[in-house]
Enzyme design. Structure first.
Site, PDB file in Angstrom:
ATOM      1  N   GLY A  88       0.786  -1.244   0.000  1.00 54.27           N
ATOM      2  CA  GLY A  88       0.000   0.000   0.000  1.00 54.27           C
ATOM      3  C   GLY A  88       0.806   1.275   0.000  1.00 54.27           C
ATOM      4  N   SER A  89       2.050   1.224  -0.474  1.00 49.04           N
ATOM      5  CA  SER A  89       2.843   2.449  -0.436  1.00 49.04           C
ATOM      6  C   SER A  89       3.372   2.837  -1.815  1.00 49.04           C
ATOM      7  CB  SER A  89       3.976   2.312   0.574  1.00 49.04           C
ATOM      8  OG  SER A  89       4.589   1.062   0.444  1.00 49.04           O
ATOM      9  N   LEU A  91       4.683   0.912  -4.311  1.00 45.15           N
ATOM     10  CA  LEU A  91       5.768   0.173  -4.966  1.00 45.15           C
ATOM     11  C   LEU A  91       5.257  -1.066  -5.717  1.00 45.15           C
ATOM     12  CD1 LEU A  91       8.701   0.505  -2.396  1.00 45.15           C
ATOM     13  CD2 LEU A  91       8.247   1.880  -4.421  1.00 45.15           C
ATOM     14  N   GLY A  92       3.973  -1.101  -5.956  1.00 45.68           N
ATOM     15  CA  GLY A  92       3.436  -2.131  -6.862  1.00 45.68           C
ATOM     16  C   GLY A  92       3.251  -3.507  -6.246  1.00 45.68           C
ATOM     17  N   SER A  94       0.503  -4.921  -5.147  1.00 53.91           N
ATOM     18  CA  SER A  94      -0.703  -5.589  -5.665  1.00 53.91           C
ATOM     19  C   SER A  94      -0.463  -6.154  -7.061  1.00 53.91           C
ATOM     20  CB  SER A  94      -1.883  -4.619  -5.727  1.00 53.91           C
ATOM     21  OG  SER A  94      -2.026  -3.934  -4.524  1.00 53.91           O
ATOM     22  N   ALA A  96       2.389  -7.014  -8.370  1.00 52.10           N
ATOM     23  CA  ALA A  96       3.347  -8.122  -8.303  1.00 52.10           C
ATOM     24  C   ALA A  96       2.679  -9.389  -7.786  1.00 52.10           C
ATOM     25  CB  ALA A  96       4.534  -7.730  -7.418  1.00 52.10           C
ATOM     26  N   ASP A 137       1.136  -1.272 -13.563  1.00 52.43           N
ATOM     27  CA  ASP A 137       1.710  -2.192 -12.568  1.00 52.43           C
ATOM     28  C   ASP A 137       1.791  -3.632 -13.080  1.00 52.43           C
ATOM     29  OD1 ASP A 137       1.600   0.151 -11.105  1.00 52.43           O
ATOM     30  OD2 ASP A 137       1.141  -0.874  -9.241  1.00 52.43           O
TER      31      ASP A 137
HETATM   32  O1  PMV Z   1       0.866   4.877  -5.898  1.00 56.26           O
HETATM   33  P1  PMV Z   1       0.460   3.950  -6.972  1.00 56.26           P
HETATM   34  O2  PMV Z   1       1.460   2.930  -7.311  1.00 56.26           O
HETATM   35  O3  PMV Z   1      -0.928   3.401  -6.743  1.00 56.26           O
HETATM   36  O4  PMV Z   1       0.425   4.796  -8.323  1.00 56.26           O
HETATM   37  C1  PMV Z   1      -0.585   5.682  -8.643  1.00 56.26           C
HETATM   38  C2  PMV Z   1      -0.221   6.376  -9.914  1.00 56.26           C
HETATM   39  C3  PMV Z   1      -1.263   7.371 -10.354  1.00 56.26           C
HETATM   40  O5  PMV Z   1      -0.730   8.020 -11.488  1.00 56.26           O
HETATM   41  C4  PMV Z   1      -1.518   8.384  -9.277  1.00 56.26           C
HETATM   42  C5  PMV Z   1      -2.575   6.670 -10.705  1.00 56.26           C
HETATM   43  C6  PMV Z   1      -2.528   5.799 -11.947  1.00 56.26           C
HETATM   44  O6  PMV Z   1      -3.467   4.976 -12.100  1.00 56.26           O
HETATM   45  O7  PMV Z   1      -1.635   5.934 -12.783  1.00 56.26           O
END
Ligand code: PMV
Length: 284
Positions: A88-89, A91-92, A94, A96, A137
């Protein structure tokens, strides 16, 4: 079978990419590993607990199983998840876990899917769980490497990055806040998105550390302007700047991670990541 897939770091272009502008994103050397074993029942084990097909607790894994069962019906599976990627921060994690789950199911049950199929299924799972999503992602977790989006052009990224995790937050909430600001001030915000677009395009061609750091600082100022920074992020970045370092938000902001170029000095509380060439792979 065990499959693993890397997390990702958005280097430039978050939020603007939602409105059709460019972003530069790298896979990173933090991976999520998913072990799948044939079984009569479904069991999912992770740091979030041990469950059956409980969508509320393991939404991405459960939805990946459901989608996989449209390809091949299976009676059950024991699924074990272990991840280096903070949840949830930004770095992908979910993406992965979704890609690694689909790949491990495919390997264990001979689903006959290739990487493109794995990517497509993981992308569908992301949409099922989150609604509208850019698909960046699952793409990065499947194929690895560094890319310019939306055209999916490979970029050279011969740098390492320090990352500081300031805690989890909701991407959807941050995207909604930017949408509201854009509604109120369309002319202003669209021009900021255009500037961010130019940053991504320039970064995709860059080989100089100094220039990359300048772009990091400019992009952060623009993210602050569209309201996705917060006092803790601002304070942390200001402290780093006092030490001569540059940093920006990666991902949605409002918390999550910030990163900067690693030039041999690791700031307190940070960890170092590097771009990862390899996407999803079978470990055994
Ligand atoms: O923080 P993350 O990995 O959920 O990335 C969000 C990236 C956004 O540009 C804010 C949203 C998106 O869907 O691209």
């Amino acid at each position: 079978m065990i499959a693993s897939a890397p997390g990702k770091i958005i280097l430039f272009g978050e939020h603007a990419v939602v409105y059709g502008r460019h972003a530069v994103v790298s896979a990173i050397n933090l991976r999520c590993r998913v072990k799948v074993k044939k079984s009569a029942i479904f069991k999912i084990k992770s740091v979030l607990g041990e469950t059956g097909l409980d969508f509320d607790r393991h939404p991405y894994v459960v939805q990946a199983v459901r989608r996989f069962m449209e390809v091949k019906n299976i009676p059950g599976a024991e699924i074990e998840i272990e991840s280096d990627i903070p949840v949830g921060s930004g770095l992908g994690s979910s993406g992965a876990v979704t890609v690694a789950t689909v790949a491990a199911l495919n390997a264990e049950f001979d689903g006959g899917m290739d990487k493109e199929d794995i990517f497509r299924m993981a992308r569908q799972v992301e949409i099922d769980v989150q609604g509208r999503a850019s698909g960046i992602d699952p793409f990065i977790s499947t194929f690895g490497d560094s890319w310019l989006f939306p055209e999916r052009k490979k970029v050279l990224m011969p740098f390492k990055f320090f990352v500081i995790n300031l805690g989890s937050r909701s991407t959807a909430e941050m995207v909604r806040r930017v949408a509201e600001l854009r509604e109120k001030h369309p002319e202003v915000i669209e021009r900021i998105f255009d500037s961010i677009d130019a940053i991504s395009l320039e970064a995709a061609e860059i080989t100089s550390e100094d220039r990359l750091e300048e772009l990091i600082a400019i992009n952060q100022s623009l993210l602050r302007a569209i309201g996705v920074s917060n006092p803790e992020i601002d304070r942390t970045i200001a402290e780093l700047e006092r030490k001569g370092l540059r940093a920006k938000i990666t991902g949605a902001g409002g918390g999550g991670c910030i990163f900067g170029l690693y030039r041999g000095e690791k700031p307190e509380g940070s960890f170092v990541v590097e771009p990862e060439k390899e996407g999803v792979r079978i470990e055994e």
